[in-house]
Design a protein around this motif. Sequence first.
Motif, PDB file in Angstrom:
ATOM      1  N   UNK A   1      64.477  13.945  65.105  1.00 44.34           N
ATOM      2  CA  UNK A   1      64.779  15.261  65.687  1.00 44.34           C
ATOM      3  C   UNK A   1      65.519  15.104  67.014  1.00 44.34           C
ATOM      4  N   UNK A   2      65.033  14.173  67.830  1.00 43.70           N
ATOM      5  CA  UNK A   2      65.653  13.956  69.139  1.00 43.70           C
ATOM      6  C   UNK A   2      67.087  13.467  68.985  1.00 43.70           C
ATOM      7  N   UNK A   3      67.304  12.559  68.036  1.00 37.69           N
ATOM      8  CA  UNK A   3      68.672  12.063  67.809  1.00 37.69           C
ATOM      9  C   UNK A   3      69.588  13.186  67.337  1.00 37.69           C
ATOM     10  N   UNK A   4      69.076  14.048  66.459  1.00 37.66           N
ATOM     11  CA  UNK A   4      69.875  15.168  65.964  1.00 37.66           C
ATOM     12  C   UNK A   4      70.172  16.158  67.079  1.00 37.66           C
ATOM     13  N   UNK A   5      69.211  16.366  67.983  1.00 38.80           N
ATOM     14  CA  UNK A   5      69.421  17.263  69.118  1.00 38.80           C
ATOM     15  C   UNK A   5      70.513  16.728  70.034  1.00 38.80           C
ATOM     16  N   UNK A   6      70.490  15.429  70.275  1.00 36.37           N
ATOM     17  CA  UNK A   6      71.531  14.795  71.106  1.00 36.37           C
ATOM     18  C   UNK A   6      72.905  14.966  70.460  1.00 36.37           C
ATOM     19  N   UNK A   7      72.948  14.946  69.122  1.00 33.03           N
ATOM     20  CA  UNK A   7      74.211  15.125  68.405  1.00 33.03           C
ATOM     21  C   UNK A   7      74.654  16.579  68.349  1.00 33.03           C
ATOM     22  N   UNK A   8      73.850  17.486  68.913  1.00 27.51           N
ATOM     23  CA  UNK A   8      74.257  18.887  68.999  1.00 27.51           C
ATOM     24  C   UNK A   8      73.636  19.808  67.963  1.00 27.51           C
ATOM     25  N   UNK A   9      72.628  19.350  67.236  1.00 32.22           N
ATOM     26  CA  UNK A   9      71.998  20.185  66.206  1.00 32.22           C
ATOM     27  C   UNK A   9      70.958  21.107  66.834  1.00 32.22           C
ATOM     28  N   UNK A  10      70.898  22.350  66.340  1.00 32.64           N
ATOM     29  CA  UNK A  10      69.823  23.242  66.756  1.00 32.64           C
ATOM     30  C   UNK A  10      68.629  23.071  65.818  1.00 32.64           C
ATOM     31  N   UNK A  11      67.601  23.894  66.017  1.00 34.05           N
ATOM     32  CA  UNK A  11      66.362  23.723  65.237  1.00 34.05           C
ATOM     33  C   UNK A  11      66.592  23.879  63.733  1.00 34.05           C
ATOM     34  N   UNK A  12      67.357  24.877  63.322  1.00 34.95           N
ATOM     35  CA  UNK A  12      67.577  25.106  61.902  1.00 34.95           C
ATOM     36  C   UNK A  12      68.463  24.016  61.297  1.00 34.95           C
ATOM     37  N   UNK A  13      69.410  23.528  62.062  1.00 35.41           N
ATOM     38  CA  UNK A  13      70.248  22.425  61.570  1.00 35.41           C
ATOM     39  C   UNK A  13      69.432  21.158  61.383  1.00 35.41           C
ATOM     40  N   UNK A  14      68.475  20.936  62.284  1.00 32.30           N
ATOM     41  CA  UNK A  14      67.582  19.786  62.129  1.00 32.30           C
ATOM     42  C   UNK A  14      66.797  19.902  60.830  1.00 32.30           C
ATOM     43  N   UNK A  15      66.323  21.124  60.555  1.00 32.36           N
ATOM     44  CA  UNK A  15      65.556  21.337  59.320  1.00 32.36           C
ATOM     45  C   UNK A  15      66.402  21.061  58.080  1.00 32.36           C
TER      46      UNK A  15
ATOM     47  N   UNK B   1      65.218  17.087  57.979  1.00 30.73           N
ATOM     48  CA  UNK B   1      63.905  17.130  57.334  1.00 30.73           C
ATOM     49  C   UNK B   1      63.988  17.425  55.843  1.00 30.73           C
ATOM     50  N   UNK B   2      64.743  18.436  55.458  1.00 29.95           N
ATOM     51  CA  UNK B   2      64.806  18.810  54.040  1.00 29.95           C
ATOM     52  C   UNK B   2      65.300  17.667  53.154  1.00 29.95           C
ATOM     53  N   UNK B   3      66.395  16.969  53.515  1.00 28.09           N
ATOM     54  CA  UNK B   3      66.827  15.848  52.662  1.00 28.09           C
ATOM     55  C   UNK B   3      65.799  14.725  52.571  1.00 28.09           C
ATOM     56  N   UNK B   4      65.029  14.505  53.658  1.00 27.29           N
ATOM     57  CA  UNK B   4      64.027  13.438  53.647  1.00 27.29           C
ATOM     58  C   UNK B   4      62.746  13.849  52.917  1.00 27.29           C
ATOM     59  N   UNK B   5      62.621  15.124  52.601  1.00 21.27           N
ATOM     60  CA  UNK B   5      61.383  15.641  52.000  1.00 21.27           C
ATOM     61  C   UNK B   5      61.528  15.923  50.503  1.00 21.27           C
ATOM     62  N   UNK B   6      62.472  15.269  49.865  1.00 20.79           N
ATOM     63  CA  UNK B   6      62.680  15.498  48.431  1.00 20.79           C
ATOM     64  C   UNK B   6      61.432  15.251  47.588  1.00 20.79           C
ATOM     65  N   UNK B   7      60.610  14.209  47.876  1.00 20.72           N
ATOM     66  CA  UNK B   7      59.391  14.020  47.072  1.00 20.72           C
ATOM     67  C   UNK B   7      58.448  15.213  47.113  1.00 20.72           C
ATOM     68  N   UNK B   8      58.302  15.827  48.309  1.00 15.28           N
ATOM     69  CA  UNK B   8      57.408  16.984  48.417  1.00 15.28           C
ATOM     70  C   UNK B   8      58.003  18.192  47.729  1.00 15.28           C
ATOM     71  N   UNK B   9      59.307  18.397  47.876  1.00 21.78           N
ATOM     72  CA  UNK B   9      59.964  19.498  47.162  1.00 21.78           C
ATOM     73  C   UNK B   9      59.781  19.340  45.657  1.00 21.78           C
ATOM     74  N   UNK B  10      59.967  18.110  45.160  1.00 24.32           N
ATOM     75  CA  UNK B  10      59.824  17.858  43.722  1.00 24.32           C
ATOM     76  C   UNK B  10      58.376  18.056  43.278  1.00 24.32           C
ATOM     77  N   UNK B  11      57.440  17.605  44.097  1.00 22.52           N
ATOM     78  CA  UNK B  11      56.013  17.754  43.764  1.00 22.52           C
ATOM     79  C   UNK B  11      55.633  19.218  43.620  1.00 22.52           C
ATOM     80  N   UNK B  12      55.990  20.018  44.629  1.00 27.78           N
ATOM     81  CA  UNK B  12      55.640  21.436  44.605  1.00 27.78           C
ATOM     82  C   UNK B  12      56.382  22.160  43.492  1.00 27.78           C
ATOM     83  N   UNK B  13      57.625  21.762  43.231  1.00 26.57           N
ATOM     84  CA  UNK B  13      58.384  22.387  42.150  1.00 26.57           C
ATOM     85  C   UNK B  13      57.709  22.154  40.798  1.00 26.57           C
ATOM     86  N   UNK B  14      57.279  20.911  40.550  1.00 26.13           N
ATOM     87  CA  UNK B  14      56.611  20.595  39.284  1.00 26.13           C
ATOM     88  C   UNK B  14      55.297  21.363  39.156  1.00 26.13           C
ATOM     89  N   UNK B  15      54.477  21.348  40.212  1.00 22.05           N
ATOM     90  CA  UNK B  15      53.190  22.047  40.185  1.00 22.05           C
ATOM     91  C   UNK B  15      53.383  23.549  39.983  1.00 22.05           C
TER      92      UNK B  15
END
Length: 283
Positions: A171-185, A189-203
Amino acid sequence: MKSAKTKQLWKNVILYVVKILVALIMFLPIIWIITGGFKTLTEFTTSSNIVPKKVTFENFIYIFKNSNIWLYTRNTVLLMGGTTAGTLISSSLVAYPLARMEFRGKNLIFSIIIATMMIPNIALIIPQYIMFGKLGWLDSLFPMIIPAFFAYPYNVFLFRQYFRSIPKELDESATIDGCNKMQIFFKVLAPLSKPTYATIAVLSCVFWWNELTQPVFYINSDQWRTLTIALMTSYMYTSGNAFVINWPSIMAAATLMIVPPMVLYFCGNQFLVGGIKTSGLKG
């Protein structure tokens, strides 16, 4: 040495035999359903044999010729897709500030969200029915799809736990690169959270594919009937003064309904296990 290896071999053999027997016992109802779909109505009601004496495909033909199975499948897919999309979007967005931001009352809000899991869904059916009736949403998929866009507590919990396991340095690195909170998400976060997205989608997909209680309450017409309602009502008829339940056709329809969740599970099995395991890494 040989004696020890022999003992270990026999232990493994006994263990696998026990596992196979337990698996057969667990799968016996499913096997009975599948084989029941290939029986005639007379054989089904007069014989308790699992294996049919004469295999027939009439029940499967009957389903496609004498019921609106494609309409029911479309409705079920719309319900499954809408609720799954809604809970993925809303639950992840709710979990994001609870996991990555610091603000007063954060833990209290999360505790209240988790506490709502203690309320049985069936206890909310009547007030929700009255509310949706006043909104004019009854006899449609809206009473089930729209609430999914307001986040389910269990899914919020899974997303929060997974987000907390991702290093905050990103998050800190993304903030330094100029990202706001939603851009960080969305970009971190969203690309790194594919396993959880897939888990919840299947369930979510499996749950809504099999859900019966809510569709029965909210849907009245054949236009929006789902497969579970059709399975309960479409294969009953009167013959003279007798009320007949076409059990083999019900078994055949149940067999067809088993296939999509099984395929979905096997395709997403690695994400399902990994997502649930990693969601509990950091409290």
